[in-house]
Design a protein around this motif. Structure first.
Motif, PDB file in Angstrom:
ATOM      1  N   LYS A 214       0.831  -1.205   0.000  1.00 60.97           N
ATOM      2  CA  LYS A 214       0.000   0.000   0.000  1.00 60.97           C
ATOM      3  C   LYS A 214       0.863   1.250   0.000  1.00 60.97           C
ATOM      4  N   LEU A 215       0.321   2.298  -0.577  1.00 63.05           N
ATOM      5  CA  LEU A 215       0.971   3.600  -0.587  1.00 63.05           C
ATOM      6  C   LEU A 215       0.187   4.538   0.328  1.00 63.05           C
ATOM      7  N   LEU A 216       0.845   5.089   1.321  1.00 63.62           N
ATOM      8  CA  LEU A 216       0.217   5.924   2.339  1.00 63.62           C
ATOM      9  C   LEU A 216       0.566   7.387   2.100  1.00 63.62           C
ATOM     10  N   GLU A 217      -0.464   8.258   2.130  1.00 69.12           N
ATOM     11  CA  GLU A 217      -0.234   9.698   2.092  1.00 69.12           C
ATOM     12  C   GLU A 217      -0.492  10.252   3.500  1.00 69.12           C
ATOM     13  N   ALA A 218       0.525  10.837   4.104  1.00 74.60           N
ATOM     14  CA  ALA A 218       0.418  11.361   5.466  1.00 74.60           C
ATOM     15  C   ALA A 218       0.736  12.854   5.460  1.00 74.60           C
ATOM     16  N   THR A 219      -0.171  13.658   6.005  1.00 68.21           N
ATOM     17  CA  THR A 219       0.019  15.105   6.086  1.00 68.21           C
ATOM     18  C   THR A 219       0.108  15.519   7.547  1.00 68.21           C
ATOM     19  N   LEU A 220       1.236  16.122   7.943  1.00 65.30           N
ATOM     20  CA  LEU A 220       1.435  16.578   9.312  1.00 65.30           C
ATOM     21  C   LEU A 220       1.016  18.037   9.434  1.00 65.30           C
ATOM     22  N   GLN A 221       0.554  18.397  10.617  1.00 67.34           N
ATOM     23  CA  GLN A 221       0.010  19.742  10.837  1.00 67.34           C
ATOM     24  C   GLN A 221       0.927  20.550  11.741  1.00 67.34           C
ATOM     25  N   HIS A 222       1.478  21.637  11.183  1.00 66.25           N
ATOM     26  CA  HIS A 222       2.309  22.561  11.955  1.00 66.25           C
ATOM     27  C   HIS A 222       1.441  23.676  12.542  1.00 66.25           C
ATOM     28  N   ARG A 223       1.910  24.243  13.642  1.00 59.26           N
ATOM     29  CA  ARG A 223       1.327  25.459  14.206  1.00 59.26           C
ATOM     30  C   ARG A 223       2.431  26.505  14.158  1.00 59.26           C
ATOM     31  N   ALA A 224       2.606  27.132  12.986  1.00 63.89           N
ATOM     32  CA  ALA A 224       3.730  28.030  12.785  1.00 63.89           C
ATOM     33  C   ALA A 224       3.394  29.027  11.694  1.00 63.89           C
ATOM     34  N   ALA A 225       4.264  30.044  11.524  1.00 64.99           N
ATOM     35  CA  ALA A 225       4.075  31.055  10.490  1.00 64.99           C
ATOM     36  C   ALA A 225       5.418  31.670  10.133  1.00 64.99           C
ATOM     37  N   GLU A 226       5.456  32.318   8.968  1.00 63.95           N
ATOM     38  CA  GLU A 226       6.670  32.994   8.505  1.00 63.95           C
ATOM     39  C   GLU A 226       6.629  34.451   8.956  1.00 63.95           C
ATOM     40  N   ILE A 227       7.696  34.864   9.631  1.00 63.50           N
ATOM     41  CA  ILE A 227       7.771  36.212  10.203  1.00 63.50           C
ATOM     42  C   ILE A 227       8.957  36.947   9.586  1.00 63.50           C
ATOM     43  N   THR A 228       8.749  38.223   9.230  1.00 62.11           N
ATOM     44  CA  THR A 228       9.839  39.066   8.736  1.00 62.11           C
ATOM     45  C   THR A 228      10.000  40.257   9.669  1.00 62.11           C
ATOM     46  N   LEU A 229      11.195  40.419  10.227  1.00 63.78           N
ATOM     47  CA  LEU A 229      11.490  41.518  11.154  1.00 63.78           C
ATOM     48  C   LEU A 229      12.146  42.671  10.400  1.00 63.78           C
ATOM     49  N   LYS A 230      11.717  43.907  10.731  1.00 64.17           N
ATOM     50  CA  LYS A 230      12.284  45.097  10.110  1.00 64.17           C
ATOM     51  C   LYS A 230      12.476  46.173  11.180  1.00 64.17           C
ATOM     52  N   LEU A 231      13.632  46.808  11.154  1.00 64.38           N
ATOM     53  CA  LEU A 231      13.879  47.963  12.002  1.00 64.38           C
ATOM     54  C   LEU A 231      13.588  49.208  11.183  1.00 64.38           C
ATOM     55  N   VAL A 232      12.650  50.037  11.663  1.00 66.20           N
ATOM     56  CA  VAL A 232      12.212  51.208  10.897  1.00 66.20           C
ATOM     57  C   VAL A 232      12.228  52.444  11.784  1.00 66.20           C
ATOM     58  N   SER A 233      12.371  53.600  11.138  1.00 66.63           N
ATOM     59  CA  SER A 233      12.354  54.858  11.891  1.00 66.63           C
ATOM     60  C   SER A 233      10.935  55.339  12.145  1.00 66.63           C
ATOM     61  N   GLN A 234       9.992  54.872  11.324  1.00 71.96           N
ATOM     62  CA  GLN A 234       8.581  55.207  11.495  1.00 71.96           C
ATOM     63  C   GLN A 234       7.744  54.084  10.916  1.00 71.96           C
ATOM     64  N   PRO A 235       6.501  53.920  11.359  1.00 71.32           N
ATOM     65  CA  PRO A 235       5.664  52.829  10.856  1.00 71.32           C
ATOM     66  C   PRO A 235       5.567  52.856   9.323  1.00 71.32           C
TER      67      PRO A 235
END
Length: 318
Positions: A214-235
């Protein structure tokens, strides 16, 4: 960090047909039959060699495999290096070798699945075709973030381990750096799968059951996200170059460090503190990560009030 897993078995005429739907891992394309011969003892004429045919199945109820097999025939007598000498080998589907009378070990591999059989070639009479049953299946791994947000394949890697924990507390590694949407052929049994989303702390684990044929398809579930950090002088301002970044968990553990105007990473769901260092000044901001919510986090270049409850410059330097 534990994660959910969705499993979908593949059904059809045969597992071999289902395997052709996905990219293959550790497989070979169909090739002409190759034969090799090496004498295992002295004094025997080449004419005494017998033709021996070899075939392989996933399970007894399936037909013969026609491609993706690697055949190896070994002498049972160890060489000076302590290893069994390789007598013959072939790749493709069925194989046929000329072997002198004597004992041999025959191994057939189908990806990471394999089986070994002892063979005795008699001095008299013909040798019946040898059929080896792999008792193997396959698995295709994938992952999502949150309920169903796709995870970029370039940021996703899997490792497969044996289910048993050794005396040292570790598991035996079966295969590392497995890409998503790729068939891994394995002997039937239970395996421990580790999924890494990015290269920081988004890691989930699950046990899977591989069934023969048999061929099994398994999908795992993450609890995560992609974050981008920026240093700015104003919003909304331009990101400041030559900024050194540190990211800490709520417990104060450093999980990532980098130097760039934009610091992009995948983080597991939770609370964090971003620390930016630029021209001997230190700035900081607390932020939270929620599953599948990819966001930019701006750290402002301004004095931060003490009531924020964060670290001061002296504490950060220490």
């Amino acid at each position: 960090m534990a994660g959910a897993m969705f499993i979908m078995p593949v059904t059809g005429a045969s597992a071999e047909e289902a395997f052709k739907t996905f990219k293959q891992l550790s497989s070979t394309s169909k090739m002409p039959k190759l034969s090799a011969f090496s004498a295992t003892g002295g004094g025997l004429a080449t004419a005494a060699a017998k033709d021996v045919a070899f075939r392989a199945k996933l399970v007894n109820s399936e037909g013969m495999l026609k491609e993706g097999l690697t055949w190896r025939v070994f002498s049972p007598i160890s060489g000076e290096d302590g290893k069994l000498p390789l007598v013959a080998s072939a790749e493709g589907g069925d194989a046929s070798f000329q072997l002198l009378p004597g004992d041999y070990f025959v191994n057939v591999a189908f990806g990471r699945a394999g089986v070994t059989k002892k063979l005795t070639v008699p001095a008299e009479g013909e040798v019946e075709p040898q059929v080896l049953v792999l008792d193997a299946g396959g698995v295709v791994l994938d992952a999502v973030s949150g309920s169903d947000a796709p995870v970029p394949a370039s940021r996703l890697r899997f490792s497969i381990y044996s289910s048993e924990v050794r005396e040292d507390g570790e598991r035996g590694l079966v295969m590392a750096d497995v890409r998503p949407d790729t068939i891994v052929r394995l002997n039937a049994g239970t395996y421990h799968v580790v999924s890494e989303y990015g290269d920081v702390n988004a890691v989930v684990r699950a046990d899977i059951q591989v069934e023969a044929g048999k061929l099994l398809e398994a999908t795992l579930q993450h609890r995560a996200a992609e974050i981008t950090l920026k240093l700015v002088s104003q919003p909304g301002g331009e990101a400041i170059a030559d900024t050194a970044w540190s990211v800490l968990t709520a417990a104060g553990d450093i999980v990532n460090e980098s130097v760039s105007a934009f610091s992009t990473m995948v983080l597991a769901e939770g609370d964090y503190l971003a620390i930016a260092r630029n021209k001997d000044r230190i700035y900081q901001r607390a932020f939270s990560v929620k599953a599948a919510e990819n966001v930019d986090v701006e750290v402002l270049m301004k004095e931060q009030p003490a009531e924020m409850g964060l670290l001061n410059d002296t504490e950060l330097r220490n």
